[in-house]
Design a protein around this motif. Structure first.
Motif, PDB file in Angstrom:
ATOM      1  N   SER A  30       0.810  -1.222   0.000  1.00  0.00           N
ATOM      2  CA  SER A  30       0.000   0.000   0.000  1.00  0.00           C
ATOM      3  C   SER A  30       0.836   1.262   0.000  1.00  0.00           C
ATOM      4  O   SER A  30       0.309   2.355   0.151  1.00  0.00           O
ATOM      5  N   ASN A  31       2.142   1.142  -0.200  1.00  0.00           N
ATOM      6  CA  ASN A  31       3.005   2.324  -0.174  1.00  0.00           C
ATOM      7  C   ASN A  31       3.021   3.005  -1.536  1.00  0.00           C
ATOM      8  O   ASN A  31       4.049   3.138  -2.181  1.00  0.00           O
ATOM      9  N   TYR A  32       1.847   3.416  -1.970  1.00  0.00           N
ATOM     10  CA  TYR A  32       1.724   4.031  -3.279  1.00  0.00           C
ATOM     11  C   TYR A  32       1.088   5.398  -3.155  1.00  0.00           C
ATOM     12  O   TYR A  32       0.393   5.695  -2.202  1.00  0.00           O
ATOM     13  N   VAL A  33       1.317   6.192  -4.189  1.00  0.00           N
ATOM     14  CA  VAL A  33       0.615   7.451  -4.347  1.00  0.00           C
ATOM     15  C   VAL A  33      -0.276   7.338  -5.574  1.00  0.00           C
ATOM     16  O   VAL A  33       0.175   6.919  -6.643  1.00  0.00           O
ATOM     17  N   ALA A  49      -5.572  15.957  -7.948  1.00  0.00           N
ATOM     18  CA  ALA A  49      -5.676  15.487  -6.563  1.00  0.00           C
ATOM     19  C   ALA A  49      -4.812  14.248  -6.404  1.00  0.00           C
ATOM     20  O   ALA A  49      -4.493  13.576  -7.387  1.00  0.00           O
ATOM     21  N   ALA A  50      -4.437  13.950  -5.162  1.00  0.00           N
ATOM     22  CA  ALA A  50      -3.656  12.746  -4.883  1.00  0.00           C
ATOM     23  C   ALA A  50      -3.956  12.261  -3.477  1.00  0.00           C
ATOM     24  O   ALA A  50      -4.336  13.043  -2.590  1.00  0.00           O
ATOM     25  N   ASN A  51      -3.776  10.955  -3.283  1.00  0.00           N
ATOM     26  CA  ASN A  51      -3.747  10.419  -1.927  1.00  0.00           C
ATOM     27  C   ASN A  51      -2.785   9.255  -1.898  1.00  0.00           C
ATOM     28  O   ASN A  51      -2.310   8.784  -2.937  1.00  0.00           O
ATOM     29  N   ASN A  52      -2.464   8.814  -0.690  1.00  0.00           N
ATOM     30  CA  ASN A  52      -1.738   7.565  -0.600  1.00  0.00           C
ATOM     31  C   ASN A  52      -2.769   6.474  -0.306  1.00  0.00           C
ATOM     32  O   ASN A  52      -3.848   6.744   0.245  1.00  0.00           O
ATOM     33  N   SER A  54      -3.002   4.189   1.725  1.00  0.00           N
ATOM     34  CA  SER A  54      -3.370   3.944   3.116  1.00  0.00           C
ATOM     35  C   SER A  54      -4.412   4.949   3.591  1.00  0.00           C
ATOM     36  O   SER A  54      -5.011   4.780   4.649  1.00  0.00           O
ATOM     37  N   GLY A  55      -4.621   6.013   2.790  1.00  0.00           N
ATOM     38  CA  GLY A  55      -5.658   6.982   3.113  1.00  0.00           C
ATOM     39  C   GLY A  55      -5.286   8.033   4.118  1.00  0.00           C
ATOM     40  O   GLY A  55      -6.128   8.827   4.534  1.00  0.00           O
ATOM     41  N   THR A  56      -4.019   8.091   4.516  1.00  0.00           N
ATOM     42  CA  THR A  56      -3.628   9.030   5.561  1.00  0.00           C
ATOM     43  C   THR A  56      -3.351  10.433   5.040  1.00  0.00           C
ATOM     44  O   THR A  56      -3.330  11.392   5.810  1.00  0.00           O
ATOM     45  N   ASN A  57      -3.119  10.560   3.746  1.00  0.00           N
ATOM     46  CA  ASN A  57      -2.806  11.872   3.176  1.00  0.00           C
ATOM     47  C   ASN A  57      -3.631  12.124   1.924  1.00  0.00           C
ATOM     48  O   ASN A  57      -3.817  11.233   1.105  1.00  0.00           O
ATOM     49  N   THR A  58      -4.094  13.342   1.788  1.00  0.00           N
ATOM     50  CA  THR A  58      -4.757  13.794   0.575  1.00  0.00           C
ATOM     51  C   THR A  58      -4.242  15.183   0.232  1.00  0.00           C
ATOM     52  O   THR A  58      -3.769  15.911   1.111  1.00  0.00           O
ATOM     53  N   TYR A  59      -4.338  15.520  -1.041  1.00  0.00           N
ATOM     54  CA  TYR A  59      -3.855  16.839  -1.484  1.00  0.00           C
ATOM     55  C   TYR A  59      -4.590  17.218  -2.748  1.00  0.00           C
ATOM     56  O   TYR A  59      -4.872  16.364  -3.596  1.00  0.00           O
ATOM     57  N   GLU A  99       1.999   6.023  -8.508  1.00  0.00           N
ATOM     58  CA  GLU A  99       3.431   6.153  -8.242  1.00  0.00           C
ATOM     59  C   GLU A  99       3.785   5.094  -7.212  1.00  0.00           C
ATOM     60  O   GLU A  99       3.300   5.146  -6.087  1.00  0.00           O
ATOM     61  N   PRO A 100       4.625   4.108  -7.551  1.00  0.00           N
ATOM     62  CA  PRO A 100       4.799   2.935  -6.691  1.00  0.00           C
ATOM     63  C   PRO A 100       5.878   3.032  -5.628  1.00  0.00           C
ATOM     64  O   PRO A 100       6.087   2.060  -4.884  1.00  0.00           O
ATOM     65  N   ARG A 101       6.555   4.183  -5.529  1.00  0.00           N
ATOM     66  CA  ARG A 101       7.673   4.256  -4.585  1.00  0.00           C
ATOM     67  C   ARG A 101       7.366   5.142  -3.373  1.00  0.00           C
ATOM     68  O   ARG A 101       8.237   5.411  -2.549  1.00  0.00           O
ATOM     69  N   GLY A 102       6.138   5.581  -3.260  1.00  0.00           N
ATOM     70  CA  GLY A 102       5.762   6.369  -2.096  1.00  0.00           C
ATOM     71  C   GLY A 102       6.345   7.765  -2.073  1.00  0.00           C
ATOM     72  O   GLY A 102       6.564   8.341  -1.010  1.00  0.00           O
ATOM     73  N   ARG A 103       6.549   8.359  -3.226  1.00  0.00           N
ATOM     74  CA  ARG A 103       7.192   9.686  -3.305  1.00  0.00           C
ATOM     75  C   ARG A 103       6.158  10.791  -3.118  1.00  0.00           C
ATOM     76  O   ARG A 103       5.867  11.575  -4.016  1.00  0.00           O
ATOM     77  N   TRP A 104       5.627  10.876  -1.942  1.00  0.00           N
ATOM     78  CA  TRP A 104       4.538  11.805  -1.640  1.00  0.00           C
ATOM     79  C   TRP A 104       4.959  13.255  -1.835  1.00  0.00           C
ATOM     80  O   TRP A 104       4.152  14.076  -2.274  1.00  0.00           O
TER      81      TRP A 104
END
Length: 126
Positions: A30-33, A49-52, A54-59, A99-104
């Motif tokens: 789940s470490n994706y953006v 818009a974007a989120n990760n 896991s749902g912990t971040n949105t923008y 984005e599969p590397r979690g580059r938030w």
């Protein structure tokens, strides 16, 4: 093999709502953006818009704040973009991207996204 399949676009009058879906498969953690983009002048893609996952971040980009909501249903392997108070200038093909590397920290840059959906058309009439 990661796959993204979008749906939910359509035609709506100004002030109306649509919900876009992006069904994903082939993910191993789940470490994706997940981002949503639409075309911009000069062959570019404008961040929406974007989120990760896991749902912990949105923008959100400023023009859609308060009108659009991004969310994830991990049980359904789907990311949603709920669009309300739509305006004619929101008309576009909307793409989801992964984005599969979690580059938030780089979430607004379309170049970091490896996987893209086919796009779904949204048309808002005035």
């Amino acid at each position: 093999q990661v796959q993204l399949v979008e749906s939910g676009g359509g035609f709506v009058q100004a002030g109306g709502s649509l919900r876009l879906s992006c069904a994903y498969s082939g993910l191993t953690n789940s470490n994706y953006v997940m981002g949503w983009f639409r075309p911009a002048p000069g062959n570019a893609r404008e961040f929406v818009a974007a989120n990760n996952l896991s749902g912990t971040n949105t923008y959100y980009t400023n023009s859609v704040k308060g009108r659009f909501t991004i969310s994830t249903d991990n049980a359904e392997n789907t990311v949603y973009l709920q669009m309300s108070s739509l305006r004619p200038e929101d008309s576009a093909v909307y793409y989801c991207a992964l984005e599969p590397r979690g580059r938030w920290s780089e979430r607004t840059d379309s170049r970091i996204y490896w996987h893209w959906g086919q796009g779904t058309q949204v048309t808002v009439s005035s």
